[in-house]
Design a protein around this motif. Structure first.
Motif, PDB file in Angstrom:
ATOM      1  N   PHE A  54      -7.754  -0.508 -20.683  1.00  0.00           N
ATOM      2  CA  PHE A  54      -8.389  -1.479 -19.612  1.00  0.00           C
ATOM      3  C   PHE A  54      -8.390  -2.272 -18.638  1.00  0.00           C
ATOM      4  O   PHE A  54      -8.402  -1.946 -17.594  1.00  0.00           O
ATOM      5  N   LYS A  55      -7.257  -3.431 -19.567  1.00  0.00           N
ATOM      6  CA  LYS A  55      -6.911  -4.602 -19.214  1.00  0.00           C
ATOM      7  C   LYS A  55      -5.523  -4.477 -18.415  1.00  0.00           C
ATOM      8  O   LYS A  55      -5.703  -4.865 -17.110  1.00  0.00           O
ATOM      9  N   GLU A  56      -4.935  -3.184 -18.405  1.00  0.00           N
ATOM     10  CA  GLU A  56      -4.128  -2.514 -17.504  1.00  0.00           C
ATOM     11  C   GLU A  56      -4.314  -2.412 -16.163  1.00  0.00           C
ATOM     12  O   GLU A  56      -3.611  -2.480 -15.034  1.00  0.00           O
ATOM     13  N   MET A  57      -4.791  -1.407 -16.509  1.00  0.00           N
ATOM     14  CA  MET A  57      -5.275  -0.449 -15.261  1.00  0.00           C
ATOM     15  C   MET A  57      -6.191  -2.001 -14.245  1.00  0.00           C
ATOM     16  O   MET A  57      -5.700  -1.435 -13.097  1.00  0.00           O
ATOM     17  N   MET A  58      -6.853  -3.254 -14.614  1.00  0.00           N
ATOM     18  CA  MET A  58      -7.731  -3.840 -13.802  1.00  0.00           C
ATOM     19  C   MET A  58      -7.014  -4.763 -13.199  1.00  0.00           C
ATOM     20  O   MET A  58      -6.564  -5.265 -12.357  1.00  0.00           O
ATOM     21  N   ASN A  59      -5.406  -5.178 -14.019  1.00  0.00           N
ATOM     22  CA  ASN A  59      -4.698  -5.673 -13.772  1.00  0.00           C
ATOM     23  C   ASN A  59      -3.545  -5.002 -12.572  1.00  0.00           C
ATOM     24  O   ASN A  59      -3.690  -5.743 -11.421  1.00  0.00           O
ATOM     25  N   GLN A  60      -3.801  -3.462 -12.647  1.00  0.00           N
ATOM     26  CA  GLN A  60      -2.551  -3.443 -11.767  1.00  0.00           C
ATOM     27  C   GLN A  60      -4.043  -3.073 -10.168  1.00  0.00           C
ATOM     28  O   GLN A  60      -3.117  -3.033  -8.844  1.00  0.00           O
ATOM     29  N   MET A  61      -4.830  -2.315 -10.680  1.00  0.00           N
ATOM     30  CA  MET A  61      -5.464  -2.790  -9.305  1.00  0.00           C
ATOM     31  C   MET A  61      -6.004  -3.845  -8.262  1.00  0.00           C
ATOM     32  O   MET A  61      -5.930  -3.916  -7.415  1.00  0.00           O
ATOM     33  N   GLU A  62      -6.191  -5.359  -8.945  1.00  0.00           N
ATOM     34  CA  GLU A  62      -6.175  -6.523  -8.416  1.00  0.00           C
ATOM     35  C   GLU A  62      -4.649  -6.556  -7.653  1.00  0.00           C
ATOM     36  O   GLU A  62      -4.863  -7.455  -6.819  1.00  0.00           O
ATOM     37  N   LEU A  63      -3.945  -6.251  -8.565  1.00  0.00           N
ATOM     38  CA  LEU A  63      -2.663  -6.724  -8.040  1.00  0.00           C
ATOM     39  C   LEU A  63      -2.206  -5.360  -6.640  1.00  0.00           C
ATOM     40  O   LEU A  63      -1.718  -6.250  -5.046  1.00  0.00           O
ATOM     41  N   GLU A  64      -2.606  -4.998  -6.758  1.00  0.00           N
ATOM     42  CA  GLU A  64      -2.878  -3.740  -5.256  1.00  0.00           C
ATOM     43  C   GLU A  64      -3.503  -3.959  -4.120  1.00  0.00           C
ATOM     44  O   GLU A  64      -3.576  -3.678  -3.363  1.00  0.00           O
ATOM     45  N   LYS A  65      -4.730  -4.693  -4.324  1.00  0.00           N
ATOM     46  CA  LYS A  65      -5.875  -4.836  -3.408  1.00  0.00           C
ATOM     47  C   LYS A  65      -5.565  -6.248  -3.305  1.00  0.00           C
ATOM     48  O   LYS A  65      -6.230  -7.293  -2.237  1.00  0.00           O
ATOM     49  N   SER A  66      -4.844  -7.307  -3.565  1.00  0.00           N
ATOM     50  CA  SER A  66      -4.565  -8.516  -3.372  1.00  0.00           C
ATOM     51  C   SER A  66      -3.627  -8.943  -2.154  1.00  0.00           C
ATOM     52  O   SER A  66      -2.792  -8.568  -1.856  1.00  0.00           O
ATOM     53  N   VAL A  67      -4.053 -10.318  -1.848  1.00  0.00           N
ATOM     54  CA  VAL A  67      -3.202 -10.470  -0.309  1.00  0.00           C
ATOM     55  C   VAL A  67      -1.853 -11.583  -0.892  1.00  0.00           C
ATOM     56  O   VAL A  67      -2.170 -11.701  -2.241  1.00  0.00           O
ATOM     57  N   MET A  68      -1.064 -11.201  -0.086  1.00  0.00           N
ATOM     58  CA  MET A  68       0.051 -12.775  -0.616  1.00  0.00           C
ATOM     59  C   MET A  68      -0.258 -13.820  -0.854  1.00  0.00           C
ATOM     60  O   MET A  68      -0.798 -14.374   0.103  1.00  0.00           O
ATOM     61  N   SER A  69       0.630 -14.489  -1.711  1.00  0.00           N
ATOM     62  CA  SER A  69       0.477 -15.767  -2.040  1.00  0.00           C
ATOM     63  C   SER A  69       1.160 -16.966  -1.076  1.00  0.00           C
ATOM     64  O   SER A  69       2.153 -16.541  -0.264  1.00  0.00           O
ATOM     65  N   ASP A  70       0.904 -17.930  -0.940  1.00  0.00           N
ATOM     66  CA  ASP A  70       2.136 -18.828  -0.281  1.00  0.00           C
ATOM     67  C   ASP A  70       3.198 -18.813  -0.019  1.00  0.00           C
ATOM     68  O   ASP A  70       4.285 -18.712   0.621  1.00  0.00           O
TER      69      ASP A  70
END
Lengths: 293, 207
Positions: free
Chosen positions: A81-97
Motif C-alpha cells: 500500500f505504501k508503494e502504491m500511495m507513493n507512486q500515485m502521489e508522485l504521478e499527481k505531484s507538481v514539479m518542485s523548484d
C-alpha cells in the motif's frame, strides 16, 4: 494500619516543582516529553481507599516503559500500500523548484551549444553559470554516500535482556528482582507506602531505590493505572496484616542516554516476554494496563 | 392443517381491510412532506413556500476585525488537570498536521474537551555552508519548524496515563510532543510586539 486520606495543601508549590523537576525530562533525540509544570497545579494526594480497620499493607509499583525508538517494519500489505500511495502521489505531484531549475538549465545549455548564440542576450547574472543544478545534485549524492546510518536491528544487543537499547521497534518494561518474604521474585519495582507521603511519591522512591543510579523518568499521571491484591496464606494471616495491595503507576523513560552499568537484577522485557518472569496472577493484572500498540 | 391456513388468511384479510377502511385517519409523519414531488407543470407548484416572503438577512461583513478573546483558563481540581497545551512540532509539515489531527480525533473519541486548536508561527532556519573554494558563505538549505497546539481542558487524571501512552506510542518519527500548562504569558506570546501602543499606554499611565 489505617490509611488516612489527607490533603497536602500545605506543601508549597515551589517545593513540589523542585521535586518534579528531578523526574522531568532532558530532551535529546527525537522525542521530547512533559515539562515539570504539568503536575504543578494538581493536588498531589491520591484518594486511597479508606478502610475502617485497614489491615492491608500498601505498596506502590512503577511500570517504567522505554517507548519504541524506531518505527516498526511494515508487513507485506502495508508495504504494498505504501508503494502504491507513493507512486500515485508522485504521478499527481507538481514539479518542485529544484526540478524546474534543472529543466531551465538544460534549455540554457542547449541554447549555448547552438551556433547562433549571443551571451549578451541572456539577462541572467554571471553567478548563475557557476553552479548548475546538476552539479548540486552530484554534490548532494556524494555527501549521502559518505553518511553511514546506524543499523536498525542488532541481533547481539537484542539478546541482552539487561540493556535498554534492545528491540528498538518495541516498547520495553523494566522488571526488577526483589526480595518478597523469603524468596526473590521478578516484579515491577515497588516499595512500601509510608505515612505522610502520596502514593506517587512512593512510586518515585521505588525507582530511586533501585541499585542503578538516576534513571531519568517522567510519570504520566498522579493517579494509579492498576492494582493488585495479594492475600497472605491463612497460616500467616493476622488481624493487622491480611495482605498487600500494590498500586501501579505508569512512567516513561525520558532520556535515551545509556544508564550507568547494566545490573543483573533488572531486565527490560517486551510484553510477550513478561510471561516467563512474572507469576500468573500478577501477570494477569499487569497485562491489563500495558498497552500493546 | 387447512383450517389453520384458512384462519391465518382470514386474519390477514381482516387486517388489510381494517387499514383500507380508514384512510382519512392516517397522518403522515412530518418528514414525509419534505420528500414530496414538486409538480412543476401544475398550478399548485410552490404551494406551501413561505421563506421568500421574509426580509433577507445580510451576512455581517468579514472585514470587521475579530476580537480575540482569551479562553478562560480552567483551574485544576482533585481529579482533573486544568488547561493543558499539547504542542506538536517538527520539520515535516504533513507529519505535524496529521499527528495533530490524530490527537484531536483521539480526544473527541475519548470525550476529552478541546478548548482551542491553533498553529504557532513557522520558524525558519537557514543553513549556510562554507564552500571549499571561496570565502563567501552559501545558503545550503532552509529548514522550517512547524508547530501546532491543541488546548485541552479538564483532562481526567485516571484517563491521563492511558491517553498519554496512546499518543506517545503513535508518535511518528521526527515529530516532538510536549505537554505544558497553559498560562497567560503563553497566550500573549502569540501576538506581535506593538511598540506604539506601549508608548501610548505609558503616556496614559503617567497622566
Amino acid at each position: 494500619m489505617a490509611a488516612p486520606c489527607r490533603r497536602m495543601a500545605t506543601r508549597s508549590v515551589l517545593h513540589f516543582l523542585s521535586s518534579c523537576s528531578r523526574t522531568a525530562a532532558r530532551y535529546t533525540g527525537s522525542r521530547a516529553f512533559f515539562s515539570a509544570s504539568v503536575c504543578g497545579a494538581t493536588v498531589q494526594t491520591i484518594n486511597v481507599v479508606k478502610k475502617a480497620t485497614g489491615p492491608w499493607t500498601l505498596m506502590a509499583a512503577v511500570c517504567l516503559e522505554r517507548l519504541p525508538v524506531i518505527s516498526a517494519d511494515c508487513n507485506s500489505v502495508e508495504q504494498q500500500f505504501k508503494e502504491m500511495m507513493n507512486q500515485m502521489e508522485l504521478e499527481k505531484s507538481v514539479m518542485s523548484d529544484h526540478e524546474l531549475r534543472i529543466l531551465a538549465d538544460e534549455d540554457k545549455r542547449l541554447r549555448r551549444q547552438a551556433d547562433e548564440y549571443d551571451s549578451d542576450e541572456e539577462g541572467g547574472s554571471k553567478d548563475q553559470e557557476i553552479l548548475w543544478a546538476q552539479d548540486l545534485e552530484d554534490i548532494w549524492e556524494q555527501n549521502l554516500k559518505s553518511f553511514q546510518p546506524a543499523l536498525r536491528v542488532r541481533a547481539d544487543v537484542d539478546k541482552d535482556l539487561t540493556s535498554p537499547e534492545r528491540c528498538l521497534a518495541d516498547s520495553l518494561i523494566l522488571l526488577a528482582e526483589q526480595q518478597v518474604g523469603h524468596e526473590k521474585l521478578w516484579m515491577l519495582p515497588q516499595t512500601q507506602w509510608q505515612e505522610g507521603e502520596t502514593l506517587r511519591q512512593t512510586a518515585e522512591r521505588a525507582l530511586t531505590s533501585l541499585p542503578v543510579a538516576d534513571i531519568p523518568t517522567t510519570f504520566l499521571s498522579n493517579a494509579p493505572c492498576g492494582v493488585y491484591k495479594y492475600k497472605l496464606p491463612r497460616a500467616i494471616r493476622t488481624e493487622t496484616s491480611v495482605g498487600t495491595k500494590i498500586f501501579f503507576f505508569k512512567a516513561v523513560l525520558s532520556d535515551r542516554a545509556p544508564c550507568a552499568a547494566a545490573h543483573a537484577s533488572f531486565q527490560w522485557l517486551k510484553k510477550s516476554e513478561l510471561q516467563g518472569f512474572l507469576k500468573p496472577e500478577y501477570l494477569k493484572k499487569v497485562n491489563r494496563f500495558i498497552l500493546c500498540l | 392443517m387447512n383450517s389453520v391456513i384458512r384462519k391465518l388468511q382470514v386474519s390477514a384479510m381482516q387486517q388489510a381491510a381494517a387499514i383500507r377502511r380508514a384512510p382519512s385517519c392516517i397522518r403522515l409523519p412530518v418528514w414525509a412532506s419534505m420528500n414530496e414531488r414538486q409538480y412543476r407543470s401544475k398550478p399548485t407548484h410552490g404551494i406551501g413556500k413561505w421563506k421568500y416572503l421574509l426580509p433577507k438577512e445580510r451576512r455581517k461583513k468579514s472585514r470587521d476585525k475579530r476580537q480575540i478573546i482569551p479562553i478562560p483558563i480552567v483551574e485544576a481540581t482533585d481529579t482533573a488537570y486544568g488547561t493543558l497545551n499539547f504542542k506538536v512540532s517538527g520539520y515535516d509539515m504533513t507529519l505535524v498536521e496529521h499527528y495533530s489531527q490524530y490527537i484531536h480525533k483521539v480526544c473527541s473519541r475519548l470525550d476529552i474537551k478541546i478548548a482551542d486548536r491553533y498553529a504557532l508561527q513557522t520558524k525558519t532556519i537557514e543553513l549556510m555552508m562554507m564552500p571549499d573554494k571561496g570565502k563567501k558563505m552559501v545558503i545550503d538549505s532552509v529548514i522550517k519548524t512547524h508547530e501546532r497546539v491543541i488546548q485541552v481542558q479538564s483532562l481526567n487524571t485516571l484517563l491521563c496515563p492511558v491517553f498519554m501512552e496512546v499518543l506517545l506510542k503513535n508518535q511518528p518519527e521526527g515529530v516532538q510532543l510536549s505537554v505544558m500548562e497553559h498560562t497567560d504569558a503563553e497566550f500573549k506570546a502569540r501576538f506581535k510586539h506593538r511598540p506604539d501602543l506601549e508608548v501610548l499606554r505609558t503616556q496614559v499611565a503617567q497622566q
